[in-house]
Design a protein around this motif. Structure first.
Motif, PDB file in Angstrom:
ATOM      1  N   PRO A 261       0.830  -1.209   0.000  1.00  0.00           N
ATOM      2  CA  PRO A 261       0.000   0.000   0.000  1.00  0.00           C
ATOM      3  C   PRO A 261       0.867   1.263   0.000  1.00  0.00           C
ATOM      4  O   PRO A 261       1.827   1.382   0.770  1.00  0.00           O
ATOM      5  CB  PRO A 261      -0.794  -0.120   1.303  1.00  0.00           C
ATOM      6  CG  PRO A 261      -0.695  -1.563   1.692  1.00  0.00           C
ATOM      7  CD  PRO A 261       0.638  -2.022   1.199  1.00  0.00           C
ATOM      8  N   VAL A 262       0.548   2.168  -0.891  1.00  0.00           N
ATOM      9  CA  VAL A 262       1.196   3.472  -0.977  1.00  0.00           C
ATOM     10  C   VAL A 262       0.076   4.500  -1.008  1.00  0.00           C
ATOM     11  O   VAL A 262      -1.024   4.207  -1.490  1.00  0.00           O
ATOM     12  CB  VAL A 262       2.067   3.571  -2.253  1.00  0.00           C
ATOM     13  CG1 VAL A 262       2.738   4.931  -2.360  1.00  0.00           C
ATOM     14  CG2 VAL A 262       3.112   2.460  -2.262  1.00  0.00           C
ATOM     15  N   LEU A 263       0.315   5.681  -0.469  1.00  0.00           N
ATOM     16  CA  LEU A 263      -0.714   6.707  -0.426  1.00  0.00           C
ATOM     17  C   LEU A 263      -1.296   6.933  -1.818  1.00  0.00           C
ATOM     18  O   LEU A 263      -0.586   7.273  -2.757  1.00  0.00           O
ATOM     19  CB  LEU A 263      -0.136   8.021   0.115  1.00  0.00           C
ATOM     20  CG  LEU A 263      -1.146   9.171   0.276  1.00  0.00           C
ATOM     21  CD1 LEU A 263      -2.214   8.801   1.297  1.00  0.00           C
ATOM     22  CD2 LEU A 263      -0.424  10.452   0.693  1.00  0.00           C
ATOM     23  N   GLY A 264      -2.586   6.703  -1.954  1.00  0.00           N
ATOM     24  CA  GLY A 264      -3.260   6.908  -3.231  1.00  0.00           C
ATOM     25  C   GLY A 264      -3.070   5.799  -4.228  1.00  0.00           C
ATOM     26  O   GLY A 264      -3.521   5.914  -5.379  1.00  0.00           O
ATOM     27  N   LYS A 288      -2.109   0.278  -9.139  1.00  0.00           N
ATOM     28  CA  LYS A 288      -3.353   0.982  -9.443  1.00  0.00           C
ATOM     29  C   LYS A 288      -3.473   2.230  -8.586  1.00  0.00           C
ATOM     30  O   LYS A 288      -3.066   2.241  -7.417  1.00  0.00           O
ATOM     31  CB  LYS A 288      -4.563   0.069  -9.212  1.00  0.00           C
ATOM     32  CG  LYS A 288      -4.666  -1.064 -10.218  1.00  0.00           C
ATOM     33  CD  LYS A 288      -5.974  -1.812 -10.090  1.00  0.00           C
ATOM     34  CE  LYS A 288      -6.107  -2.890 -11.172  1.00  0.00           C
ATOM     35  NZ  LYS A 288      -7.414  -3.588 -11.114  1.00  0.00           N
ATOM     36  N   ALA A 289      -4.031   3.288  -9.192  1.00  0.00           N
ATOM     37  CA  ALA A 289      -4.305   4.526  -8.461  1.00  0.00           C
ATOM     38  C   ALA A 289      -5.702   4.440  -7.865  1.00  0.00           C
ATOM     39  O   ALA A 289      -6.622   3.882  -8.476  1.00  0.00           O
ATOM     40  CB  ALA A 289      -4.208   5.720  -9.394  1.00  0.00           C
ATOM     41  N   ILE A 290      -5.862   4.993  -6.667  1.00  0.00           N
ATOM     42  CA  ILE A 290      -7.150   5.027  -5.985  1.00  0.00           C
ATOM     43  C   ILE A 290      -7.508   6.475  -5.724  1.00  0.00           C
ATOM     44  O   ILE A 290      -6.801   7.170  -4.971  1.00  0.00           O
ATOM     45  CB  ILE A 290      -7.125   4.243  -4.663  1.00  0.00           C
ATOM     46  CG1 ILE A 290      -6.594   2.823  -4.888  1.00  0.00           C
ATOM     47  CG2 ILE A 290      -8.515   4.212  -4.039  1.00  0.00           C
ATOM     48  CD1 ILE A 290      -6.362   2.057  -3.602  1.00  0.00           C
ATOM     49  N   SER A 291      -8.572   6.962  -6.350  1.00  0.00           N
ATOM     50  CA  SER A 291      -8.968   8.361  -6.166  1.00  0.00           C
ATOM     51  C   SER A 291      -9.856   8.495  -4.950  1.00  0.00           C
ATOM     52  O   SER A 291     -10.482   7.530  -4.485  1.00  0.00           O
ATOM     53  CB  SER A 291      -9.690   8.879  -7.412  1.00  0.00           C
ATOM     54  OG  SER A 291     -10.947   8.250  -7.535  1.00  0.00           O
ATOM     55  N   SER A 292      -9.953   9.706  -4.422  1.00  0.00           N
ATOM     56  CA  SER A 292     -10.764   9.953  -3.224  1.00  0.00           C
ATOM     57  C   SER A 292     -12.243   9.705  -3.498  1.00  0.00           C
ATOM     58  O   SER A 292     -12.997   9.331  -2.594  1.00  0.00           O
ATOM     59  CB  SER A 292     -10.571  11.394  -2.758  1.00  0.00           C
ATOM     60  OG  SER A 292     -10.902  12.308  -3.786  1.00  0.00           O
TER      61      SER A 292
END
Length: 295
Positions: A261-264, A288-292
């Motif tokens: 896990p990495v921020l975002g 993968k990027a995770i948006s708010s």
């Protein structure tokens, strides 16, 4: 789909001079999924371009390759790399431009690179590596073996091979120790997800488990084994090394070997193996990027 040759756009990026194509696609529902361009559709499209560019490289109109005995030869994919993907930037009616080039990297292998654009801006890159194969005994997929293609044009002068050319050797089953921050020995007690591939959905016309299905299996396992949201998740990078294939009707196991896990973002390593005997089928590394808005 509009296809045209465009060499000037990729000057300086070639490894060994081969055919170059520009493909433009106006996006609709067949090319899109929840969150942008479908990665599965994109890989199928780049795979088809790879195959057609090999035919063009060899100077033939149709990619119907055979050995000296007349038996069918296929280009099986050994590896896939994608980076800086912005598939989530695309919406319906956008035009996706794919600039593709093929290079010969060994006696049996070809590498292709596909640069993606949206409205003139870069939207990522996909690289594919294939080797020529045929069924050595009977019709079984376990009998798939590498084979040389007779009549290939001779090598010319070329620069060092692209990075993807060395990926299968780097991640040979049981021989690597660490890759992209993951250590092979740390993922032995992995979570698992069992899948029985569907003959009508996951196998291609050559009756082989289609290379684009492997990342789909990883995504299904990710959905079941992690707590990712249903929206706001977009693939940015993926590496796949293909080790083996299955017969229609056989099952496979996806193992979540490690997460980072990495921020975002979420990064993970998954392995695919045959359910019956544990034969390695693939190693898959994903970012993968995770948006708010996804939470």
């Amino acid at each position: 789909m509009n296809v045209a040759v465009d060499r000037s756009a990729l000057e300086g990026a070639t490894v060994f001079a081969g055919p170059v194509r520009t493909t433009r696609v106006t996006l609709g529902m067949p090319e899109l999924c929840l969150g942008g361009v479908s990665e599965t559709w994109l890989l199928k499209t780049c795979g088809d371009l790879h195959w057609r560019l090999i035919a063009e490289f060899c100077g033939v109109a149709a990619a119907d390759f055979r050995d000296v005995t007349g038996e069918k030869i296929y280009a099986a994919f050994c590896a896939m790399q994608s980076e800086a993907l912005a598939l989530d930037a695309f919406v319906e009616h956008d035009e996706l431009t794919i600039r593709s080039e093929i290079t010969r990297v060994s006696r049996t292998r070809f590498a292709s690179t596909h640069w993606l654009q949206r409205r003139g801006a870069p939207a990522g890159k996909v690289a594919l590596l294939s080797t020529f194969v045929k069924r050595a005994e009977g019709d079984g997929n376990r009998s798939i073996a590498k084979v040389g293609l007779p009549g290939l044009p001779a090598f010319g002068s070329f620069q060092p091979a692209p990075a993807i050319a060395g990926l299968p050797a780097l991640l040979r089953p049981g021989r690597w120790t660490a890759h992209l921050g993951f250590k092979r020995g740390e993922g032995l007690d992995a979570s698992r997800f069992d899948i029985r591939p569907c003959p009508s959905q996951d196998f291609n016309g050559a009756e082989l488990l289609y290379f684009s299905a492997y990342q789909g299996f990883a995504d299904r396992a990710e959905w079941e084994l992690t707590d990712l949201p249903a929206r706001g998740v977009a693939v940015r990078e993926r590496e796949i090394v293909f080790h083996g294939n299955l017969e229609p009707g056989e099952g496979l196991v996806v193992r979540l070997r490690g997460t980072m896990p990495v921020l975002g973002e979420i990064r993970h390593w998954m392995s695919l193996e045959a359910a019956a005997d544990g034969r390695p089928l693939a190693d898959i590394f994903t970012t993968k990027a995770i948006s708010s808005r996804g939470r």
